[in-house]
Motif scaffolding. Structure first.
Motif: not given
Length: 294
Positions: A119, A122-123, A141, A173, A176-177, A179
């Motif tokens: 994560a 991923g961000c 995603h 990962v 991170g979506c 965001y």
């Protein structure tokens, strides 16, 4: 008093004895209660509370009011709920998978925590995508959700510890979506509509927290009918299908940036005209005393 030795002896049992009937019955009842009662009640209460929030005066609203396009709102809900449920879905069975794969219950901490490693990365990756690339972020995603959960199912099947950790990092990962989902809400919701939609975003998060364990309970209930899969991997197989369905829906129905902007503008005009109509209806009632007094 529950030791690793007892855990391993417990998981040498066949599936039918590994999860006793009483446990399954309780799990099934809780899952049905959550799906049919808790989730609709929570969402109804949230909508009711949002509807009862007093509208700020025009002086307190900064800028013109705008609402997210309905299509983007639905896809954002699917993404947020999918990300959060992918975090909580392994919590009920992590100790079982750890005992089967590494013969150590403490490995469950690595299974749960490795998601955070992915994560963080991923961000950093998803933060490079702006609002014009929202469709790209959502598609990434969906692909990572499908691949990560498929890899997790394979790792559970072959009992491979390193592959299990890689699968969880890959799942992380796609987290991170979050965001980009938050960016969509704050970009399209403006003025007086900003706060209610931010609250709705957190409502999506709450649904995801609840949905993960519920899906796990349901999958364990029906795992006996899927002879080829390990019971603890069935729920991840379901989520991989979810990711594939979301990918197809994004490819077919997600609007372009220009279409989303025009749709948002149209909804803003619609809400503005509705407010003007309400003011016109209220206006005669305010002028009636003046007419009578004159």
């Amino acid at each position: 008093n529950y030791t690793t030795r007892q855990h391993l002896e417990y998981h040498k049992l066949p599936y039918g004895n590994r999860y006793p009937v009483n446990w399954l019955t309780a799990c099934w009842g809780d899952a049905i209660l959550a799906l049919l009662v808790a989730i609709p009640a929570a969402m109804t209460a949230a909508v009711a509370c949002l509807g009862n929030i007093p509208s700020p005066s025009a002086s307190k609203c900064s800028g013109e009011e705008a609402h997210p396009p309905r299509c983007i709102l639905w896809f954002t809900a699917a993404v947020v709920i999918g990300v959060v449920s992918n975090i909580t879905v392994v919590l009920p069975t992590a100790h079982v998978v750890a005992g089967d794969v590494t013969k150590s219950v403490s490995f469950s901490g690595w299974i749960v925590g490795s998601y955070g490693v992915g994560a963080i990365f991923g961000c950093l990756v998803f933060a490079q995508l702006d609002i014009e690339q929202l469709k790209t972020a959502y598609i990434a995603h969906a692909v990572l959700m499908c691949l990560g959960n498929t890899l997790y199912v394979s790792a559970v099947q072959v009992r491979h510890a390193e592959l299990l950790i890689c699968a969880r990092i890959l799942m992380g990962v796609e987290g991170g979506c979050m965001y980009n989902a938050a960016l969509a809400m704050v970009h399209y919701a403006r003025g007086c509509a900003y706060t209610p939609y931010v609250i709705l975003y957190h409502g999506f998060v709450a649904v995801g927290v609840l949905l993960g364990p519920v899906l796990t309970a349901l999958s364990l209930r029906f795992a006996g009918t899927l002879g080829g899969l390990e019971p603890e991997g069935v729920v991840n197989f379901i989520i991989s299908i979810w990711g594939l369905g979301l990918l197809l829906a994004l490819a077919l129905f997600f609007p372009s940036t220009s279409e989303a902007a025009s749709s948002s503008a149209a909804e803003a005009v619609s809400h503005a005209s509705a407010e003007v109509d309400q003011e016109d209806i209220k206006a005669p009632t305010e002028e009636e005393p003046r007419t009578k007094s004159g």
